[in-house]
Design a protein around this motif. Sequence first.
Motif: not given
Length: 483
Positions: A467, A63-65, A67-68, A60-61, A178, A475, A471
């Motif tokens: 968010r 951005p995924t953290v 979003r989830v 997991i990175d 994270y 990115s 992100l």
Amino acid sequence: MGRIWFSGGSVVLASIVIGCAASPGPPPPGPSVAPATQPAVSLDLNGSPIAPMYRELLAIDLPTVIRVANARNLDIERARQQVEAQRGRYESNVEAIFPVIAPSIAYDHFQGVGQNANGTLTTPVHFDNLLPAISIQWILNPGMVVYDIIASKRRLEASVQQEQSVTLDTVRVAAVQYYDLTLAQARLQVAEQAVSEAQELLRITQLQVRAGTGLPADEVRAQAQLAGFQQDVVVALNDFYQASVALTLTLHLDPVVTLVPALRKIDQVMLVREDLPIDELLATAVKYRPDLQAISTLILAAQADTGATVWGGFGPQLQAGYTANGIKASISGHHYDWKEQQKAGVGASFALSLSTFGNLKTAQANERSAGIDAERQFDLVRAAVVSAQQNSVTNAKLIPVAKQQLDAAQEALRLTQANLQAGTALVIDVLQAQNTVDDAQLRYVTAVVHYDQSQVNLLAALGLIDRTTVLAVASSQPAPATP
């Protein structure tokens, strides 16, 4: 005519109240506090693969953290339901302006001896009545209704702002956790590297003892150091697993799944420029923190509650009613067609209860308590900004110094190992040099990760983290390497 007055009066009153209580427009976009360039500090994470706690690994990175967390976090979902609850209360108070419509139907049957008003009995009678009716009732205290609507509207606005605050804090917590997971991985890597070096040192020492050029005490020291480093690996692995469990709780994932960072490096990420003065940071936080906006809105709601209490105890209560019905009767074989009946009435009343004075005292105390809560939250926000900014400055100073320490420690270890091979150094010297390198590596990676966390905390303290911001920063970092 009465029905038109009911409808028109209610609509006009509702329009006035809703217009007075309308929420302000969306807040202006926050200022840009990001730097033009990022620091060129990047640490590689190339340790051995991590075994899952039980049965599954999930890379997991950041951005995924984020979003989830926005999609699954239970605190965010609960805050959304609080908004819906306050919206329902607001709509209920608005709807209280309108009259109550009550349709009804009744049927009467009578058979037997009747009785006159003077008590004498009449001949046997037999009749049936059918009475369908519709009633419109309007009873309200105008001032109390107005203040109730304003109070519920303010609480709806505050719940929306509190939802934004919960989302902000969830983004912050998820990002910090994270980084905790990344730091735990780096510490595990350092511990594994120390074990590898200790194993090689033990092998060399054992060869020297067999050749007669080493001392048995050196071999024992090397074994003791290896055992200590192996313990460090066990502890570091458990710390990594615990960091994974903490992150799964925030993301509302199965804690049995072991989360691992997808990125194989740690970058120093600057989210807030270093040239911003503390006064400007504090002013930004006061303007953009949604929790401060929420607490200010709740003060207005408490003031409206006080107004509702005053009007409820001393204000007039208006009432009006209108009933229209038809009646159809059948009496002893005589049938009568439908006949219309109408009834209307208006009135006003005043009622003073001694309990009003106690209710008023309670409302005023709640209003003062809301003001105290606002002052307390204001102090907490200012303290959070100062603390996060100071942590950021401190870790920014530590990073280059820690890098110098690591470079010097690695060079000292190289020279000590060369001297050991040449016979001019002892094993104990190498052990001490290795300990110095391990300590310097941990200091360096800890400073970088703590800097990133302090930047996340600072941006959140300013009320500017969301968010999109996280992100965008994530990115801009290099893509993760393929495992």
